[in-house]
Design an enzyme around this catalytic site. Structure first.
Site, PDB file in Angstrom:
ATOM      1  N   PRO A  54       0.832  -1.203   0.000  1.00 49.54           N
ATOM      2  CA  PRO A  54       0.000   0.000   0.000  1.00 49.54           C
ATOM      3  C   PRO A  54       0.869   1.258   0.000  1.00 49.54           C
ATOM      4  CG  PRO A  54       0.029  -0.985   2.196  1.00 49.54           C
ATOM      5  CD  PRO A  54       0.836  -1.887   1.304  1.00 49.54           C
ATOM      6  N   GLY A  55       0.313   2.342  -0.486  1.00 52.64           N
ATOM      7  CA  GLY A  55       1.012   3.625  -0.412  1.00 52.64           C
ATOM      8  C   GLY A  55       1.861   3.934  -1.624  1.00 52.64           C
ATOM      9  N   CYS A  56       1.831   3.062  -2.640  1.00 52.08           N
ATOM     10  CA  CYS A  56       2.589   3.337  -3.857  1.00 52.08           C
ATOM     11  C   CYS A  56       1.625   3.824  -4.938  1.00 52.08           C
ATOM     12  CB  CYS A  56       3.294   2.085  -4.363  1.00 52.08           C
ATOM     13  SG  CYS A  56       4.389   1.332  -3.162  1.00 52.08           S
ATOM     14  N   GLN A  57       2.070   4.812  -5.728  1.00 56.27           N
ATOM     15  CA  GLN A  57       1.216   5.293  -6.823  1.00 56.27           C
ATOM     16  C   GLN A  57       1.136   4.229  -7.926  1.00 56.27           C
ATOM     17  OE1 GLN A  57       2.378   8.818  -9.019  1.00 56.27           O
ATOM     18  NE2 GLN A  57       0.295   9.562  -9.049  1.00 56.27           N
ATOM     19  N   SER A  58       2.223   3.482  -8.079  1.00 56.17           N
ATOM     20  CA  SER A  58       2.180   2.368  -9.021  1.00 56.17           C
ATOM     21  C   SER A  58       1.933   1.092  -8.226  1.00 56.17           C
ATOM     22  CB  SER A  58       3.497   2.280  -9.781  1.00 56.17           C
ATOM     23  OG  SER A  58       4.576   2.338  -8.882  1.00 56.17           O
TER      24      SER A  58
END
Lengths: 167, 418
Positions: A54-58
């Protein structure tokens, strides 16, 4: 360097040296993307939501498996730059002793100016990945990790996962 | 940057003069690259006069407004209420009491949606939105439907990314009690025919809210002509500060809409047995407001009014045209939204390349764009994509910047496709 698995610092130093020849950030990224292209693809069957960081744009999938005191990782992303970052992280950390992984400061990310070049949201994504890696390394025996059961043994053998020596 | 790169033959130098009002555009980024700011649909930069108004307020007038017995309070109140009048005049509203300060577009929509859920929507009623809405114009209505038993309906788009007017009309029935629609799509640049939408929706008895978040800086707005029941926008997209926005509502609507938050300022009389509420607009302005933000917004709108808006709009459209022409040359590029009659932003994907990678590599070249779903996940899902790369323009952008953007995009794609 026959047995590099005990030496995170050595692997970091190799990466810093490789990146040191680039002055233009675009060249640095071109190299990073190239590094990412060599990362083995995570089989589609393992690109499952439960492995998403979680927390990644990709999208970033990350799976760990422990054998005795060492931890091996498999990971992938749907974006080229993130694949490059993953390839570097795995090269430094995969197959290392769990305790060393948890202690790793990963200063090479600053040295190759990756962290500073990512916007804070993207740096947060990087931080999430590192947190997940360290979290997996911190699990006792990893027997409870759902990733453990799902991972085919062959894909995490040290022989498959050990990083390529820098040429 | 010399003014020669700002204009093309036959153009006035107005855009260059306009640009010089924005100090942040002189920024040089790490690595010596001059900032090229193409994320204007997310927020606009601020001119000197707005920055000065904020500094001046905190330097000379800072005080809590209304009811103060001292001179500073009077000064702050005058400035804040003066800003309300400026806003009213800017959007063609004759009565400043119908101008409510909010924290932004999102709060304005939430205020109306939550009020209508309590006072207007009945089980089985319908709320009609479009498929291009921002999350801020979807989620509050989902909540209102959940609270009231009303049903959310979504008008689809055409293949060109414009509102499908025929389908919209079919969905418009006597059950439709609210129509909430964006004026200009932040993700596509599509411009909706809002006047027609308002008329047709009101003809079936629906109340209409127009989300003017993007429109406020590009369109000339006259709420009396438009006739919408509510219109909302944010200050920061029209050269003002963040954290301040406007909800305009017609008097007959605002009189009966229940208060959104309770507290100071919004009351007439408080007793433990129950309280009575203040008159408009204070009924909706509980608590100490964003005084500096309101004053800053007033300064921003005064700044806009002093410009030759038509000339700036022409420049903006010329920037867009030049960008579209450049993007036409990019292999594998898909442009979202209509080719003609769009607002000054481009939203695109490139085959085989993730928008995130493009964004990072443009950033390395000093160019600020936005990548991702633009708070329009349902829209992205319809297109079967995770997100787009969006470059958006304001009149302070230059042709040279457009050219550098196109050059940087091609360089990024060369790296990603190598």
């Amino acid at each position: 360097m026959k047995e590099a698995s005990g030496d995170i610092a050595l692997r970091e130093a190799e990466i810093i040296e490789e990146f040191s020849i680039f002055e233009d950030p675009m060249d640095r990224y071109a190299y990073l993307i190239d590094v990412g292209k060599k990362l083995p693809e995570l089989p589609l069957a393992l690109q499952r939501d439960e492995y998403l960081v979680p927390g990644c744009q990709s999208k970033v999938w990350l799976i760990g498996r422990r054998k005795e005191d060492r931890v091996w990782f498999q990971a992938d992303s749907n974006t080229a730059i993130t694949r490059g970052i993953i390839a570097l992280l795995l090269r430094v950390l995969s197959g290392q002793p769990a305790a060393a992984i948890q202690r790793a400061k990963l200063g090479f990310l600053d040295a190759i100016e990756l962290r500073s070049h990512l916007s804070s949201q993207r740096a947060n994504g990087l931080a999430s990945m590192i947190l997940r890696i360290k979290g997996i390394a911190g699990l006792d025996g990893l027997e409870t990790a759902s990733s453990d059961a799902a991972l085919p043994d062959s894909s995490v053998e040290p022989a498959n996962q050990s990083p390529k020596q820098a040429s | 940057m010399s003014s020669s790169v700002l204009s093309q033959p036959g153009q006035t130098t107005a855009p260059a003069v306009f640009r010089s009002a924005f100090p942040i555009l002189e920024t040089v980024l790490a690595g010596g690259k001059p900032l090229i700011y193409l994320d204007n649909a997310a927020t606009s930069q601020k001119p000197d006069s707005v920055i000065a108004a904020l500094v001046d307020y905190y330097t000379h007038s800072n005080s809590n407004i209304h009811r103060g017995a001292h001179q500073l309070a009077a000064r702050a109140t005058d400035a804040y209420e003066g800003a309300r009048k400026t806003v009213a005049a800017f959007i063609g509203c004759a009565d400043p009491a119908l101008i409510n300060f909010t924290s932004g577009t999102t709060q304005g929509i939430n205020l109306v949606a939550s009020g209508l859920a309590k006072s207007w929507l009945q089980p089985g009623d319908e709320v009609l939105i479009s498929a291009m809405e921002h999350h801020a114009n979807i989620v509050p209505w989902q909540m209102a439907c959940q609270a009231s038993g009303a049903v959310l309906r979504v008008a689809p788009l055409t293949g060109q990314g414009e509102l499908d007017l025929e389908a919209f009309r079919k969905l418009l029935t006597p059950r439709t009690k609210v129509v909430a629609m964006v004026w200009i799509s932040n993700a596509l640049g599509s411009i909706n025919p809002v006047e027609r939408i308002v008329q047709e929706a009101q003809a079936v008895g629906a109340q209409v809210l127009i989300d003017a978040a993007q429109a406020i800086v590009h369109e000339t707005i006259d709420v009396e002509t438009l006739g919408a029941d509510y219109l909302v926008f944010s200050g920061h997209k029209v050269y003002g500060p963040t954290g301040i926005g406007i909800l305009y509502g017609r008097r007959e609507r605002m009189e009966v809409l229940p208060p959104y938050q309770g507290g100071g300022e919004m009351i007439r009389e408080v007793r433990f047995e129950g309280s009575t509420y203040n008159q408009l607009p204070y009924k909706f302005e509980a608590g100490t407001p964003n005084i500096a933000g309101g004053i800053g917004l007033g300064a921003a709108l005064n700044f806009v009014t002093a410009q030759d808006r038509e000339a700036l709009a022409r420049h903006e459209q010329a920037l867009l045209e030049r960008t579209l022409t450049g993007l036409d040359q990019v292999e594998g590029l898909t442009l979202y939204g209509p080719r003609q009659g769009r607002s000054s932003l481009v939203s695109f994907t490139v085959e085989g390349v993730h928008a995130f990678d493009i964004g990072v590599l443009l950033d390395q070249q000093g160019i600020a764009v936005r990548t991702g779903h633009h708070c329009c996940q349902p829209l992205m899902r319809q297109y079967g994509i995770e997100g787009t790369c969006r470059a958006s323009f304001l009149p302070y952008n230059t042709f040279a910047e457009v050219d550098q953007f196109l050059h940087a995009l091609n360089r990024a794609l060369a790296v990603l496709r190598a």
